[in-house]
Design an enzyme around this catalytic site. Sequence first.
Site, short mmCIF file in Angstrom:
data_model
loop_
_atom_site.label_atom_id
_atom_site.label_comp_id
_atom_site.label_asym_id
_atom_site.label_seq_id
_atom_site.Cartn_x
_atom_site.Cartn_y
_atom_site.Cartn_z
N ARG A 226 0.83 -1.20 0.00
CA ARG A 226 0.00 0.00 0.00
C ARG A 226 0.87 1.25 0.00
O ARG A 226 0.59 2.23 -0.70
CB ARG A 226 -0.90 -0.01 1.24
CG ARG A 226 -1.82 1.21 1.35
CD ARG A 226 -2.30 1.41 2.78
NE ARG A 226 -1.19 1.68 3.67
CZ ARG A 226 -1.32 1.91 4.98
NH1 ARG A 226 -2.51 1.85 5.53
NH2 ARG A 226 -0.26 2.15 5.73
N ASP B 271 -20.07 6.68 -4.46
CA ASP B 271 -20.50 5.79 -3.38
C ASP B 271 -22.02 5.87 -3.17
O ASP B 271 -22.69 4.85 -2.97
CB ASP B 271 -19.77 6.15 -2.09
CG ASP B 271 -18.27 5.97 -2.21
OD1 ASP B 271 -17.84 5.08 -2.97
OD2 ASP B 271 -17.53 6.74 -1.56
N ARG C 27 -23.86 4.05 -5.97
CA ARG C 27 -23.87 2.60 -5.77
C ARG C 27 -24.93 2.20 -4.74
O ARG C 27 -25.67 1.24 -4.93
CB ARG C 27 -22.47 2.15 -5.32
CG ARG C 27 -21.47 2.14 -6.47
CD ARG C 27 -20.04 1.89 -6.00
NE ARG C 27 -19.16 1.66 -7.15
CZ ARG C 27 -17.85 1.78 -7.12
NH1 ARG C 27 -17.23 2.15 -6.00
NH2 ARG C 27 -17.12 1.55 -8.21
N HIS D 45 -13.12 7.29 1.00
CA HIS D 45 -13.51 6.44 -0.13
C HIS D 45 -12.79 5.10 -0.01
O HIS D 45 -11.75 4.86 -0.60
CB HIS D 45 -13.13 7.13 -1.44
CG HIS D 45 -13.56 6.39 -2.67
ND1 HIS D 45 -14.86 6.01 -2.88
CD2 HIS D 45 -12.86 5.97 -3.74
CE1 HIS D 45 -14.95 5.39 -4.04
NE2 HIS D 45 -13.73 5.34 -4.58
#
Length: 313
Positions: A89, A149, A152, A176
């Site tokens: 990451r 978001d 969805r 997010h």
Amino acid sequence: MNRKVTVVGGAGNVGATVARAIAVKELADVVIVDIAAEKAAGIALDIFQACPIDGSDSRVIGTTDYAATAGSDVVVITSGVPRKPGMSRDDLLQVNYKIMQAVTEQVVKYSPDTVIVPVANPLDAMSQAVYRLSGFPRERVVGMAGVLDSARMRAFIAMELDVSVENIHAFVLGGHGDTMVPLPRLSTVAGIPLTELVKMGWLSQEKLDAICTRTANGGAEITKLVGTSAWYAPGAAAAVMVEAILKDKKAIHPCSVFLQGEYGVRDQFLGVPVKLGRGGAERIIEVKLTDTEQAALMKSAAAVKELTAVIGV
């Protein structure tokens, strides 16, 4: 056309979708900037050739030269690389941060009065990077996340209840990612909160919980099915934000913005409802949360802060 929108990384799936949506709606002329010179030129030409079919007089060009972007009203940044096997990451953050450094320098140089809409992931961290690098006031760096978001969540609610998405408003806060905070209490169907629909027997608590979980994992679900990140919905979401800014609509949309005490969060980007207009995020809409909702939001904020700390922004 006298308005101009630049889409950085426009030769990619998300960028091309944003460019196409702006051109088909005749919102502005579009400049696609990408390091893939021939692909950028080809996608721009393809979109431009579609404009007569759509009845749009938008002009679309593809280039590697930021000089062509000069005076852009809005710049959408979709550049960035996906996480690859063996990449941590932190590695991903560092790579995309370097991309934001290079892109932001050029954007500020040629369009010092623009509104920047970052779309690159991890969204909240990259938005904060662009904000710090640009030196712009916080109103003019507005990350695209919550529109996607919420869309969805609206789609999943519509599927479950078999109602029109036009009747549905979804309220999603936070970063997010999988710590985002869908809020059923403030999400409605024809003005009726989802929590009331549970009481009425229209929707079970189990189904509602599943919708919230699926919303938080919406991007991962697409990636698992397609093998890459989503692009149609993210591109459409960014285009909606661009339209609100260009038309000075004063529309309320959930976006990632730099908070300075709102919702108990200071000096970091996080998704909250804002009023979008010509000046960008013209007002942050602060809603009273329950203790449980506030705790979930602070957990999401902490997750975002871990990312920004890696790149020192």
